[in-house]
Design a protein around this motif. Structure first.
Motif, PDB file in Angstrom:
ATOM      1  N   LYS A 231       0.716  -1.517  -0.030  1.00  0.00           N
ATOM      2  CA  LYS A 231       0.172  -0.090   0.133  1.00  0.00           C
ATOM      3  C   LYS A 231       0.494   1.146   0.250  1.00  0.00           C
ATOM      4  CE  LYS A 231      -3.427  -2.363   2.590  1.00  0.00           C
ATOM      5  NZ  LYS A 231      -4.677  -2.248   3.977  1.00  0.00           N
ATOM      6  N   ALA A 232       2.102   0.906   0.527  1.00  0.00           N
ATOM      7  CA  ALA A 232       2.820   2.378   0.245  1.00  0.00           C
ATOM      8  C   ALA A 232       4.362   2.269   1.085  1.00  0.00           C
ATOM      9  CB  ALA A 232       2.714   2.531   1.961  1.00  0.00           C
ATOM     10  N   GLY A 233       5.099   3.010   0.638  1.00  0.00           N
ATOM     11  CA  GLY A 233       6.603   2.536   0.229  1.00  0.00           C
ATOM     12  C   GLY A 233       7.504   3.411  -0.692  1.00  0.00           C
ATOM     13  N   ILE A 234       8.510   3.073  -0.727  1.00  0.00           N
ATOM     14  CA  ILE A 234       9.335   3.688  -1.905  1.00  0.00           C
ATOM     15  C   ILE A 234       9.635   2.683  -3.205  1.00  0.00           C
ATOM     16  CG2 ILE A 234      11.036   5.421  -0.237  1.00  0.00           C
ATOM     17  CD1 ILE A 234      12.727   2.946  -0.280  1.00  0.00           C
ATOM     18  N   ALA A 235      10.165   3.079  -3.950  1.00  0.00           N
ATOM     19  CA  ALA A 235      10.471   2.569  -5.125  1.00  0.00           C
ATOM     20  C   ALA A 235      10.914   1.242  -5.455  1.00  0.00           C
ATOM     21  CB  ALA A 235      10.180   3.411  -6.393  1.00  0.00           C
ATOM     22  N   GLU A 282      12.805 -10.633   2.965  1.00  0.00           N
ATOM     23  CA  GLU A 282      13.554 -10.107   3.711  1.00  0.00           C
ATOM     24  C   GLU A 282      14.384  -9.199   3.100  1.00  0.00           C
ATOM     25  OE1 GLU A 282      15.295 -14.121   4.751  1.00  0.00           O
ATOM     26  OE2 GLU A 282      14.119 -14.655   6.069  1.00  0.00           O
ATOM     27  N   GLN A 283      14.373  -9.345   1.661  1.00  0.00           N
ATOM     28  CA  GLN A 283      15.144  -8.815   0.955  1.00  0.00           C
ATOM     29  C   GLN A 283      14.731  -7.173   0.754  1.00  0.00           C
ATOM     30  OE1 GLN A 283      17.740 -10.562  -1.803  1.00  0.00           O
ATOM     31  NE2 GLN A 283      17.611 -12.873  -0.840  1.00  0.00           N
ATOM     32  N   VAL A 284      13.378  -7.234   0.256  1.00  0.00           N
ATOM     33  CA  VAL A 284      12.546  -6.274   0.270  1.00  0.00           C
ATOM     34  C   VAL A 284      11.512  -5.758   0.332  1.00  0.00           C
ATOM     35  CG1 VAL A 284      11.256  -5.801  -1.835  1.00  0.00           C
ATOM     36  CG2 VAL A 284      12.904  -6.931  -2.529  1.00  0.00           C
ATOM     37  N   ILE A 285      10.501  -6.352   0.622  1.00  0.00           N
ATOM     38  CA  ILE A 285       9.617  -5.739   1.244  1.00  0.00           C
ATOM     39  C   ILE A 285       9.886  -5.358   3.192  1.00  0.00           C
ATOM     40  CG2 ILE A 285       7.144  -6.799   2.869  1.00  0.00           C
ATOM     41  CD1 ILE A 285       6.369  -8.016  -0.094  1.00  0.00           C
ATOM     42  N   ASP A 286      10.421  -6.470   3.635  1.00  0.00           N
ATOM     43  CA  ASP A 286      10.955  -5.784   5.617  1.00  0.00           C
ATOM     44  C   ASP A 286      11.443  -4.546   4.825  1.00  0.00           C
ATOM     45  OD1 ASP A 286       9.394  -8.061   5.647  1.00  0.00           O
ATOM     46  OD2 ASP A 286      11.055  -9.753   6.450  1.00  0.00           O
ATOM     47  N   ASN A 287      12.766  -4.483   4.531  1.00  0.00           N
ATOM     48  CA  ASN A 287      13.503  -2.965   3.995  1.00  0.00           C
ATOM     49  C   ASN A 287      12.802  -2.058   3.954  1.00  0.00           C
ATOM     50  OD1 ASN A 287      16.149  -4.562   4.526  1.00  0.00           O
ATOM     51  ND2 ASN A 287      15.888  -5.231   2.021  1.00  0.00           N
ATOM     52  N   ILE A 288      11.952  -2.074   2.502  1.00  0.00           N
ATOM     53  CA  ILE A 288      10.777  -0.581   2.879  1.00  0.00           C
ATOM     54  C   ILE A 288       9.626  -0.864   4.158  1.00  0.00           C
ATOM     55  CG2 ILE A 288       8.684   0.064   0.991  1.00  0.00           C
ATOM     56  CD1 ILE A 288       9.746  -1.423  -0.914  1.00  0.00           C
ATOM     57  N   LEU A 289       9.401  -1.788   4.677  1.00  0.00           N
ATOM     58  CA  LEU A 289       8.497  -1.422   5.718  1.00  0.00           C
ATOM     59  C   LEU A 289       8.921  -0.928   7.327  1.00  0.00           C
ATOM     60  CD1 LEU A 289       5.968  -3.794   5.001  1.00  0.00           C
ATOM     61  CD2 LEU A 289       5.466  -1.274   3.971  1.00  0.00           C
ATOM     62  N   SER A 293       4.548  -3.509  10.687  1.00  0.00           N
ATOM     63  CA  SER A 293       4.173  -4.944  10.141  1.00  0.00           C
ATOM     64  C   SER A 293       3.340  -4.502   8.836  1.00  0.00           C
ATOM     65  CB  SER A 293       2.577  -5.364  10.964  1.00  0.00           C
ATOM     66  OG  SER A 293       1.677  -6.378  10.440  1.00  0.00           O
ATOM     67  N   PRO A 294       3.993  -6.472   8.309  1.00  0.00           N
ATOM     68  CA  PRO A 294       3.111  -6.374   6.379  1.00  0.00           C
ATOM     69  C   PRO A 294       2.600  -6.205   6.121  1.00  0.00           C
ATOM     70  CG  PRO A 294       5.736  -7.612   7.342  1.00  0.00           C
ATOM     71  CD  PRO A 294       5.133  -6.787   8.802  1.00  0.00           C
ATOM     72  N   GLU A 295       1.813  -7.145   7.369  1.00  0.00           N
ATOM     73  CA  GLU A 295      -0.010  -7.084   7.074  1.00  0.00           C
ATOM     74  C   GLU A 295      -0.135  -6.167   7.509  1.00  0.00           C
ATOM     75  OE1 GLU A 295      -0.600 -10.183   6.056  1.00  0.00           O
ATOM     76  OE2 GLU A 295       2.162 -10.424   6.806  1.00  0.00           O
TER      77      GLU A 295
END
Length: 366
Positions: A231-235, A282-289, A293-295
């Motif tokens: 829903k949000a985050g950098i490119a 681990e390498q992309v979504i967690d770094n962005i957030l 919480s990802p959920e």
């Protein structure tokens, strides 16, 4: 009871709220009244007992079942049986996804009220070194006891296995086999809690759950990816540019990689590791957030075109695409005690609910 197709439904957690009335209207005996009772759990229990009392549901002698589903020119064959409930620490029943609290509370309330395993939990196993495939093959030589149509053009058949010698052979084959939870993590954990509450001897019916078991090598076993929309985050930058969604999905085959879409551009991101969905988080979504919480920031869909549409409509900032997971890699991780992110697998097609039930009576021995 008439048409048996009219009394079954998909598993409780894949039925949209908007479809509940349609299943209720199919038959006064549709299983939807048991598996989706809202909060009227005692009402579901009363309905089940009334169906037994009125002969709508008839008890079988000790039995196992072979379930066969055909879809899109393919066929999958499953075993339905009572599976002993064991803690994850025993390394016999292996989870592969993390769970959350909410669904477990709902299912536990339903179990407490009905004391019945209303839907089979789905497990997969490696049967290549066992005699299970020939046993199932020999069990479907006669006419099936049940034939019905399911959703999405599926056809289902069910054979009853009442021969104690076959039961013993199946039991022996599974004695040393771990099983991987394919579908039903919340319900398995709920069944464990309920079993401890109810108690019973080691061979009591309350110490087991209704299970549908499929060989990993079954040619009809299909597992689909679930794509993510953030829903949000950098490119995310640095990926390989792709001309279209179709080209992106094709490029993911046989690679540890994920596709991404943002600002009308498709890319393929190479990832380090073995299982793409794990590495994507681990390498992309967690770094962005970061610590968020990802959920709270993820939407899920099995339709990649829908993921693109959600981004274009502003419901999300970026879409991430995955190829179907390799089940042997998933099993390997599970055997190592590792779990995958939520919605890492989607096994298809789902077995219908309403074919078989298992009473959780602590006084009944299996």
């Amino acid at each position: 009871m008439g048409d048996q197709t009219a009394v079954v439904a998909p598993p409780y957690d894949v039925i949209p709220e908007t479809d509940l009335a349609r299943y209720r209207s199919r038959s006064p005996y549709n299983v939807i009244r048991l598996i989706r009772p809202g909060t009227d759990y005692e009402g579901a229990s009363e309905i089940f007992e009334a169906w037994v009392r009125d002969g709508i549901l008839e008890p079988d002698p000790p039995s196992m079942y072979v379930h066969e589903v055909t879809f899109g020119g393919r066929r999958r064959r499953d075993l339905i049986a009572a599976l002993r409930l064991q803690a994850y620490e025993d390394r016999v029943v292996l989870p592969h996804e993390r769970t959350h609290r909410g669904p477990k509370e709902d299912r536990l309330a339903l179990l407490r009220a009905t004391n019945v395993s209303l839907e089979p939990l789905w497990f997969v196993y490696e049967g290549r070194l066992t005699e299970l495939a020939p046993i199932l093959e020999r069990s479907v030589t006669g006419a099936p006891a049940v034939v019905l149509d399911g959703p999405e053009g599926t056809e289902h058949r069910l054979w009853v296995i009442s021969d104690p010698a076959i039961h013993a052979a199946v039991h022996g084959a599974f004695e040393t086999l771990p099983v991987l939870i394919a579908d039903g993590h919340h319900r398995y954990e709920t069944a464990l809690v309920h079993s401890e509450e109810v108690g019973g001897a080691a061979d009591a019916a309350s110490r087991f759950t209704l299970a549908l078991l499929t060989d990993l090598d079954d040619p009809g076993l299909e597992v689909l990816p679930t794509h993510r929309v953030l829903k949000a985050g950098i490119a995310v930058t640095g990926g390989e540019e792709m001309p279209s969604l179709e080209a992106t999905l094709e490029a993911l085959r046989h690679r540890v990689a994920a596709g991404t879409y943002r600002d009308h551009r498709f890319q393929v991101l190479s990832l380090e590791g073995e299982v793409p969905v794990v590495e994507l988080h681990e390498q992309v979504i967690d770094n962005i957030l970061g610590k968020r919480s990802p959920e709270e920031f993820l939407l899920y869909t099995r339709d990649p075109a829908e993921a693109v549409r959600w981004v274009d409509e502003g419901l999300g900032a970026s879409a991430f695409f995955l190829a179907p997971p390799n089940l042997r890699q998933v099993l390997k991780l599970a055997q190592e005690g590792k779990t995958l992110p939520q919605k890492s697998t989607y096994f298809h097609p789902k077995p219908p609910s309403g074919m078989v039930f298992h009473r959780l009576d602590p006084g009944r021995r299996l």
